[in-house]
Write a protein that holds these residues in place. Structure first.
Motif, PDB file in Angstrom:
ATOM      1  N   ASP A 104       7.173  -8.021   6.769  1.00 45.60           N
ATOM      2  CA  ASP A 104       5.812  -7.944   6.223  1.00 45.60           C
ATOM      3  C   ASP A 104       4.907  -7.470   7.358  1.00 45.60           C
ATOM      4  N   TYR A 105       4.423  -6.227   7.246  1.00 47.03           N
ATOM      5  CA  TYR A 105       3.656  -5.710   8.379  1.00 47.03           C
ATOM      6  C   TYR A 105       2.365  -5.016   7.951  1.00 47.03           C
ATOM      7  N   VAL A 106       1.441  -4.991   8.917  1.00 47.78           N
ATOM      8  CA  VAL A 106       0.133  -4.359   8.736  1.00 47.78           C
ATOM      9  C   VAL A 106      -0.018  -3.272   9.789  1.00 47.78           C
ATOM     10  N   PHE A 107      -0.429  -2.088   9.358  1.00 47.15           N
ATOM     11  CA  PHE A 107      -0.657  -0.982  10.282  1.00 47.15           C
ATOM     12  C   PHE A 107      -1.889  -1.258  11.158  1.00 47.15           C
ATOM     13  N   GLU A 108      -1.730  -0.993  12.459  1.00 45.74           N
ATOM     14  CA  GLU A 108      -2.853  -1.059  13.397  1.00 45.74           C
ATOM     15  C   GLU A 108      -2.998   0.288  14.107  1.00 45.74           C
ATOM     16  N   CYS A 109      -2.650   1.347  13.381  1.00 45.05           N
ATOM     17  CA  CYS A 109      -2.657   2.684  13.977  1.00 45.05           C
ATOM     18  C   CYS A 109      -2.711   3.751  12.886  1.00 45.05           C
ATOM     19  N   CYS A 110      -2.643   4.971  13.370  1.00 45.32           N
ATOM     20  CA  CYS A 110      -2.244   6.121  12.563  1.00 45.32           C
ATOM     21  C   CYS A 110      -3.221   6.466  11.441  1.00 45.32           C
ATOM     22  N   GLY A 111      -4.457   6.019  11.542  1.00 47.36           N
ATOM     23  CA  GLY A 111      -5.457   6.342  10.546  1.00 47.36           C
ATOM     24  C   GLY A 111      -5.374   5.527   9.277  1.00 47.36           C
ATOM     25  N   VAL A 112      -4.462   4.556   9.206  1.00 47.76           N
ATOM     26  CA  VAL A 112      -4.344   3.716   8.010  1.00 47.76           C
ATOM     27  C   VAL A 112      -4.407   2.234   8.401  1.00 47.76           C
ATOM     28  N   GLU A 113      -5.241   1.939   9.398  1.00 48.92           N
ATOM     29  CA  GLU A 113      -5.362   0.564   9.875  1.00 48.92           C
ATOM     30  C   GLU A 113      -5.678  -0.385   8.720  1.00 48.92           C
ATOM     31  N   GLY A 114      -4.932  -1.499   8.673  1.00 45.36           N
ATOM     32  CA  GLY A 114      -5.132  -2.488   7.626  1.00 45.36           C
ATOM     33  C   GLY A 114      -4.201  -2.341   6.447  1.00 45.36           C
ATOM     34  N   ALA A 115      -3.513  -1.202   6.335  1.00 48.17           N
ATOM     35  CA  ALA A 115      -2.567  -1.016   5.230  1.00 48.17           C
ATOM     36  C   ALA A 115      -1.388  -1.964   5.395  1.00 48.17           C
ATOM     37  N   ASN A 116      -0.935  -2.534   4.274  1.00 41.97           N
ATOM     38  CA  ASN A 116       0.116  -3.548   4.303  1.00 41.97           C
ATOM     39  C   ASN A 116       1.358  -3.063   3.566  1.00 41.97           C
ATOM     40  N   VAL A 117       2.528  -3.319   4.174  1.00 39.55           N
ATOM     41  CA  VAL A 117       3.814  -3.001   3.556  1.00 39.55           C
ATOM     42  C   VAL A 117       4.703  -4.235   3.646  1.00 39.55           C
ATOM     43  N   VAL A 118       5.380  -4.561   2.553  1.00 38.19           N
ATOM     44  CA  VAL A 118       6.356  -5.658   2.545  1.00 38.19           C
ATOM     45  C   VAL A 118       7.714  -5.096   2.161  1.00 38.19           C
ATOM     46  N   ILE A 119       8.669  -5.171   3.102  1.00 37.12           N
ATOM     47  CA  ILE A 119      10.025  -4.692   2.858  1.00 37.12           C
ATOM     48  C   ILE A 119      10.926  -5.881   2.593  1.00 37.12           C
ATOM     49  N   THR A 120      11.632  -5.861   1.478  1.00 38.24           N
ATOM     50  CA  THR A 120      12.630  -6.889   1.162  1.00 38.24           C
ATOM     51  C   THR A 120      13.997  -6.214   1.218  1.00 38.24           C
ATOM     52  N   ASP A 169       0.812  -1.215   0.000  1.00 41.32           N
ATOM     53  CA  ASP A 169       0.000   0.000   0.000  1.00 41.32           C
ATOM     54  C   ASP A 169       0.846   1.266   0.000  1.00 41.32           C
ATOM     55  N   PHE A 170       2.098   1.146   0.442  1.00 41.68           N
ATOM     56  CA  PHE A 170       3.053   2.257   0.352  1.00 41.68           C
ATOM     57  C   PHE A 170       4.328   1.717  -0.282  1.00 41.68           C
ATOM     58  N   GLU A 171       4.930   2.476  -1.167  1.00 40.22           N
ATOM     59  CA  GLU A 171       6.157   2.045  -1.835  1.00 40.22           C
ATOM     60  C   GLU A 171       7.272   3.056  -1.573  1.00 40.22           C
ATOM     61  N   PHE A 172       8.425   2.541  -1.166  1.00 37.09           N
ATOM     62  CA  PHE A 172       9.596   3.387  -0.907  1.00 37.09           C
ATOM     63  C   PHE A 172      10.819   2.492  -0.876  1.00 37.09           C
ATOM     64  N   ASP A 173      11.999   3.077  -0.881  1.00 36.44           N
ATOM     65  CA  ASP A 173      13.227   2.293  -0.795  1.00 36.44           C
ATOM     66  C   ASP A 173      14.269   3.075  -0.007  1.00 36.44           C
ATOM     67  N   GLY A 174      15.384   2.430   0.271  1.00 32.09           N
ATOM     68  CA  GLY A 174      16.435   3.087   1.042  1.00 32.09           C
ATOM     69  C   GLY A 174      17.312   2.081   1.742  1.00 32.09           C
ATOM     70  N   THR A 175      17.899   2.490   2.853  1.00 25.11           N
ATOM     71  CA  THR A 175      18.736   1.608   3.667  1.00 25.11           C
ATOM     72  C   THR A 175      18.348   1.759   5.131  1.00 25.11           C
ATOM     73  N   PHE A 176      18.601   0.719   5.906  1.00 24.49           N
ATOM     74  CA  PHE A 176      18.471   0.805   7.359  1.00 24.49           C
ATOM     75  C   PHE A 176      19.525  -0.076   8.004  1.00 24.49           C
ATOM     76  N   GLU A 177      19.715   0.124   9.295  1.00 26.64           N
ATOM     77  CA  GLU A 177      20.682  -0.664  10.057  1.00 26.64           C
ATOM     78  C   GLU A 177      19.946  -1.732  10.871  1.00 26.64           C
ATOM     79  N   VAL A 178      20.488  -2.920  10.862  1.00 27.60           N
ATOM     80  CA  VAL A 178      20.028  -3.980  11.760  1.00 27.60           C
ATOM     81  C   VAL A 178      21.115  -4.180  12.805  1.00 27.60           C
ATOM     82  N   THR A 179      20.763  -4.006  14.071  1.00 28.27           N
ATOM     83  CA  THR A 179      21.738  -4.120  15.157  1.00 28.27           C
ATOM     84  C   THR A 179      21.242  -5.111  16.206  1.00 28.27           C
TER      85      THR A 179
END
Length: 283
Positions: free
Chosen positions: A262-278, A174-184
Motif C-alpha cells: 500500500d503506497y503513496v506517491f511522493e514524486c513524479c507529478g502525482v504526489e498523493g496518489a495511492n496504489v494498493v497491490i494485493t 488511483d491507478f489500476e493494473f495487474d501482472g506478476t513480479f518476483e520477490v527475492t
C-alpha cells in the motif's frame, strides 16, 4: 503592642536557624529524605532488529567518587545473536565521577541489534541492576528509586520471513493494473538511505513508468511492511531511479502468502496518489 510586632520576626528567625542546623545532618530515610540511589533512566521500550539503543544509568546524587555497579541480563534474547552489548565489563561497569560536570554522574550502555535478531518473532532483554558501591569508601547505594529504575525490559522485534518467488497481483486505487513480479531475498541486505532491507520486489509500479521499478522492503514479525524511502533500481541506461519516491506500507500474511503493498506517491507529478497491490504467491 510593640512586643507583639516582634513575635512573627522571632518565629521566622527560629525556623531559619533550625533549618540551617539540619543542613549538615545525615539523610534520614525514616524522616522522608531521599537516599543515594542509582537507576536505569531509559524506560522500557520496543526496538527493531537492525537498530540500536543507548541506555542511560544515572546517579540520583553526586557521590564525589566513582560508583561500581553490578548488573544481570534476563529474558530470552541471546547475546551475540539478538544483541551486542558494549560499555560493560564482565557483569559490571563504573559510573565515573566528573567534578567538572553540572549534572549528576551517569553511564551509558550501548546495545546493537543485528539485522537478523529475533527473526520471525520478538524477544525480551531485561537489564537488572544488582548492586552499586562507591569505589573508594565502599558505601552501598540504593538500587532504583522506589519501584522504578532497578530494571528495564527492551523488546526486540525481529523482521518477519517472506516466501520468495513469483507473485500474481492486482493493483487498485488511483491507478489500476495487474501482472506478476518476483520477490527475492539477496544474499546481502539492500541498503537504501542508510538502512538495510532484506527483500525486494522486482517491479512495484507495473507499467506506470514504462520500465520495471525495483523496490526494497522489510516485514516485521507482526507482518507489517516497511518499504525503503525510494527505489534502488536502475533504468536500461544504468541511471539510478532514486527519484522515484514512494511511501510504502502494507502487510504480509504468512498463512496465505499474501503480500499487500500500500503506497503513496511522493514524486513524479502525482504526489498523493495511492496504489494498493494485493499479491499472492503462485503455485
Amino acid at each position: 503592642m510593640k512586643l507583639t510586632r516582634f513575635i512573627p520576626v522571632i518565629f521566622i528567625f527560629a525556623i531559619a536557624f533550625t533549618a540551617c542546623e539540619n543542613v549538615s545532618e545525615p539523610f534520614s530515610i525514616e524522616d522522608g529524605a531521599i537516599p543515594a540511589f542509582v537507576k536505569i533512566d531509559t524506560e522500557d521500550t520496543d526496538v527493531l532488529a537492525g537498530g540500536s539503543l543507548e541506555v542511560l544509568i544515572e546517579l540520583g546524587q553526586t557521590q564525589e567518587e566513582n560508583v561500581v555497579v553490578e548488573y544481570e541480563i534476563d529474558g530470552d534474547a541471546v547475546e551475540g545473536e539478538d544483541y551486542i552489548m558494549s560499555g560493560t565489563d564482565n557483569g559490571s561497569f563504573v559510573i565515573e565521577h566528573d567534578p567538572e560536570s553540572t549534572t549528576f554522574d551517569n553511564h551509558t550502555i550501548d546495545f546493537e541489534f543485528p539485522l537478523l535478531a529475533a527473526e520471525g518473532t520478538a524477544r525480551e532483554l531485561t537489564l537488572i541492576l544488582v548492586s552499586a558501591t562507591t569505589e573508594e569508601t565502599g558505601r552501598e547505594l540504593t538500587i532504583g528509586r522506589g519501584d522504578r529504575g532497578a530494571s528495564r525490559t527492551y523488546t526486540i522485534n525481529g523482521f518477519g520471513v517472506v516466501e520468495t518467488g513469483t507473485y500474481e497481483y492486482e493493483a487498485t486505487g488511483d491507478f489500476e493494473f495487474d501482472g506478476t513480479f518476483e520477490v527475492t531475498r539477496p544474499d546481502d541486505p539492500i541498503v537504501v538511505g542508510g538502512d538495510p532491507y532484506l527483500y525486494e520486489v522486482s517491479n512495484i509500479a507495473g507499467g506506470l513508468f514504462g520500465i520495471p521499478v525495483a523496490y526494497a522492503f522489510n516485514v516485521t514479525a507482526a507482518g507489517n511492511v516497511m518499504g525503503a524511502p525510494y527505489s534502488h533500481g536502475q533504468d536500461p541506461d544504468g541511471e539510478d531511479l532514486d527519484d522515484i519516491i514512494l511511501n510504502v506500507g502494507g502487510s504480509f500474511d504468512s498463512d496465505t502468502n499474501t503480500l499487500i503493498l500500500d503506497y503513496v506517491f511522493e514524486c513524479c507529478g502525482v504526489e498523493g496518489a495511492n496504489v494498493v497491490i494485493t499479491a499472492t504467491l503462485s503455485d
